[in-house]
Scaffold this active site. Structure first.
Site, short mmCIF file in Angstrom:
data_model
loop_
_atom_site.label_atom_id
_atom_site.label_comp_id
_atom_site.label_asym_id
_atom_site.label_seq_id
_atom_site.Cartn_x
_atom_site.Cartn_y
_atom_site.Cartn_z
N ASP A 192 0.70 -1.34 0.13
CA ASP A 192 -0.17 -0.01 -0.01
C ASP A 192 1.03 1.06 0.11
OD1 ASP A 192 -2.23 1.78 0.37
OD2 ASP A 192 -3.34 0.14 0.93
N HIS A 263 -2.98 2.91 -4.88
CA HIS A 263 -2.25 2.62 -3.62
C HIS A 263 -0.79 2.30 -3.75
CE1 HIS A 263 -5.58 3.62 -0.86
NE2 HIS A 263 -6.42 2.71 -1.63
N GLU A 342 -10.00 2.40 -5.33
CA GLU A 342 -9.41 3.88 -5.12
C GLU A 342 -8.13 4.41 -6.10
OE1 GLU A 342 -10.92 4.36 -0.45
OE2 GLU A 342 -8.99 3.15 -0.75
C1 ACM Z 1 -11.05 -0.45 0.57
O1 ACM Z 1 -11.48 -0.45 1.54
N1 ACM Z 1 -10.54 0.78 0.24
C2 ACM Z 1 -11.12 -1.65 -0.27
#
Ligand code: ACM
Length: 551
Positions: A192, A263, A342
């Site tokens: 991440d 990420h 995201e």
């Molecule tokens: C998430 O909670 N961004 C998958």
């Protein structure tokens, strides 16, 4: 004579008090018939391991030692007093088991070793939750008959080790919590923005650089400052192998997650050419404080979503394929989680090569480009015999042909995917995000939200919008544990227990056997079990539950 009578009466009384102990098995089994009488487990009891159950016998002893402080002798065959483990030759549900306790014997029989293991987890709960003192003991347990199997095939727990890092010892402990509550999958979130946690031999900077950050924001986002502490860590490939084996010994599959295209800050900090704009400084989240050098590409020190995502170049795809080759060599799981959530498209909108790719491939827009990205990775993984799982954003711009969807932004993504005949794992935030607060009177920092125990308990993974033909695409559900506000193992335990136990009933126990009032009454015994595990837990669930019930 009077003395003998007194001893006999006392022994009888002790026996009957022990036999009266309420049987608390969580998750509640499908069928359980309590009988009169008891079985006495003593230091002289053998485990009778029939052919093919030797490993499960060893696992039973590992748990007996860990939880209660004793082990039992194992023999291969034979009748008589003992705990018999036996594989059945008939056909039955793969994880089902029969557990029978008679006067002379405990028998755990199943068609698979996994079923035997699940039966062992039930048997362990028949022993009162107290460490055994001394080497000579007699433990009384009620005679009963259980037939049991899970409601859902996929029963998962997730752990984010990027926002905060957890060492191998804790990861193993967490896997035991998973196994003891009859989950079967551990989703290990390994990469991440705030840290890359898996050693990749071909790209050593991923962990040398990407595994560390120069500080972390203090308090709730955007924070009151930055602690300026060099923080990080990673798992070597040897450690990963050790954890994968530890999990496999407990019939737990580990699904690794390698996030893409978003990420990706930690990977980009290590290899800036993976960015659309390698020479641009890393964007620092608004209102947050930074520690140390802020020029060039940096591992993020605050939480959130960041625009610097992987550029869809041949170099990036080669990098990701090489990374995934090493990941696949370590993890035998059929599923590889590739993230997909995201991923802001701001940089792709401005990046010339991204725009060329959109045009050349006749894509509609940047969402189409994300879909192209995921399709390409899916094709690679499928060619190696693996399947992808992605967060529900992978629906945007078109789902890759064999993808399984993890529905997290509510249930809508899961419903859409099932309607397209894709498999789904339900992880909707409002029900199973175990980073949410579990009380309105939270005295530690959490990400926010409010998901009390009863909300988790009452969750139904199959949305009512799906008919029976489509319901089969719902493989199960998973509790997600994002660790922005969980810096230590004890905080993780506090956040997951007892909500994880509630989720175990959602996933294992049939609808007609689920009962909030029964579960609530069993909490005190469950707490004693957590103490036996040496686990921290949220101690106020009963009060919170009472408050909820009175509404
Ligand atoms: C998430 O909670 N961004 C998958």
């Amino acid at each position: 004579m009077r003395k003998i009578c007194f001893i006999i009466i006392m022994a009888f009384m002790m026996q009957s008090t022990q036999a009266q102990r309420k049987v608390v098995i969580i998750p509640e089994p499908v069928q359980m018939n309590l009988k009169n009488g008891s079985f006495s487990l003593s230091n002289a009891t053998h485990i009778i391991a029939s052919k093919g159950t030797e490993h499960e016998a060893a696992m039973l002893n590992i748990y007996l030692k860990e939880l209660y402080g004793f082990t039992l002798p194992v023999k291969k065959a034979g009748k008589g007093h003992g705990i018999l483990l036996a594989l059945l030759k008939k056909s039955d549900k793969p994880e089902s088991y029969h557990l029978d306790v008679t006067k002379n014997q405990v028998s755990i029989k199943a068609v698979t070793t996994q079923g035997i293991f699940e039966g062992i987890q039930t048997f362990l709960q028949l022993i009162p939750p107290k460490k055994i003192e001394g080497t000579t003991f007699h433990i009384s347990m009620p005679q009963l008959s259980i037939y049991d199997y899970p409601a859902f095939k996929y029963r998962g727990m997730h752990l984010d080790v990027c926002r905060h890092f957890f060492d191998v010892a804790f990861v193993k402990k967490y896997i035991d919590y998973i196994a003891m509550q009859k989950f079967n999958t551990f989703h290990w979130h390994l990469t991440d923005d705030q840290g890359w946690r898996i050693e990749i031999k071909k790209y050593p900077k991923l962990t040398e650089v990407g595994g560390w950050r120069n500080g972390t924001i203090i308090g709730h986002y955007p924070g009151t400052g930055n602690d300026g502490i060099h923080y990080g860590g990673f798992y070597t490939q040897e450690q990963i192998k050790e954890v994968v084996k530890y999990a496999a010994d407990r019939h737990i599959t580990i699904i690794p997650e390698i996030e893409m295209p978003g990420h990706a800050s930690a990977a980009i900090a290590a290899y800036p050419e993976l960015s659309s704009f390698p020479n641009m400084n890393t964007q620092i989240a608004k209102g947050t404080k930074w520690a140390g050098d802020s020029t060039g590409k940096q591992v993020q020190q605050a939480w959130g979503v960041f625009p610097d995502i992987f550029v869809p170049s041949d170099n990036t795809f080669t990098f990701l394929e090489n990374v995934l080759d090493e990941v696949m060599a370590l993890f035998p799981s059929k599923f590889i989680h590739i993230g997909g959530d995201e991923a802001p498209k701001d940089y792709w909108k401005k990046c010339a090569s991204c725009q060329v790719l959109i045009k050349e491939n006749g894509l509609k827009n940047e969402e189409g480009l994300q879909s192209y990205f995921i399709h390409r990775i899916e094709k690679y993984l499928n060619s190696k015999g693996r399947n992808i799982i992605g967060w529900d954003e992978i629906l945007e711009g078109g789902l890759a042909p064999n993808a399984t969807v993890m529905s997290w932004r509510g249930e809508e993504g899961g419903i859409a995917a099932a309607n397209q005949h894709h498999y789904v794992i339900m992880t909707p935030g409002q029900y199973v995000y175990l980073d949410h607060s579990q009380t309105k009177h939270e005295d530690s920092v959490t990400i926010g939200g409010y998901t009390p125990l009863i909300t988790v308990y009452n969750y139904k993974p199959v949305p009512k919008e799906l008919d029976t033909a489509l319901a089969k695409y719902i493989l199960g559900a998973q509790g997600n544990v994002w660790t922005e506000y969980m810096a230590y193992p004890s905080k993780v335990e506090y956040m997951v227990l007892p909500r994880m136990s509630a989720l175990s009933e959602v996933l294992w126990t049939p609808e007609n056997k689920k009962n909030w009032n029964r579960f609530k009454e069993e909490l005190p015994e469950l707490y004693e079990r957590y103490q036996l595990w040496g686990a921290n837990y949220f101690k106020n669930s009963l009060n919170e539950a009472a408050n909820q019930a009175s509404k």
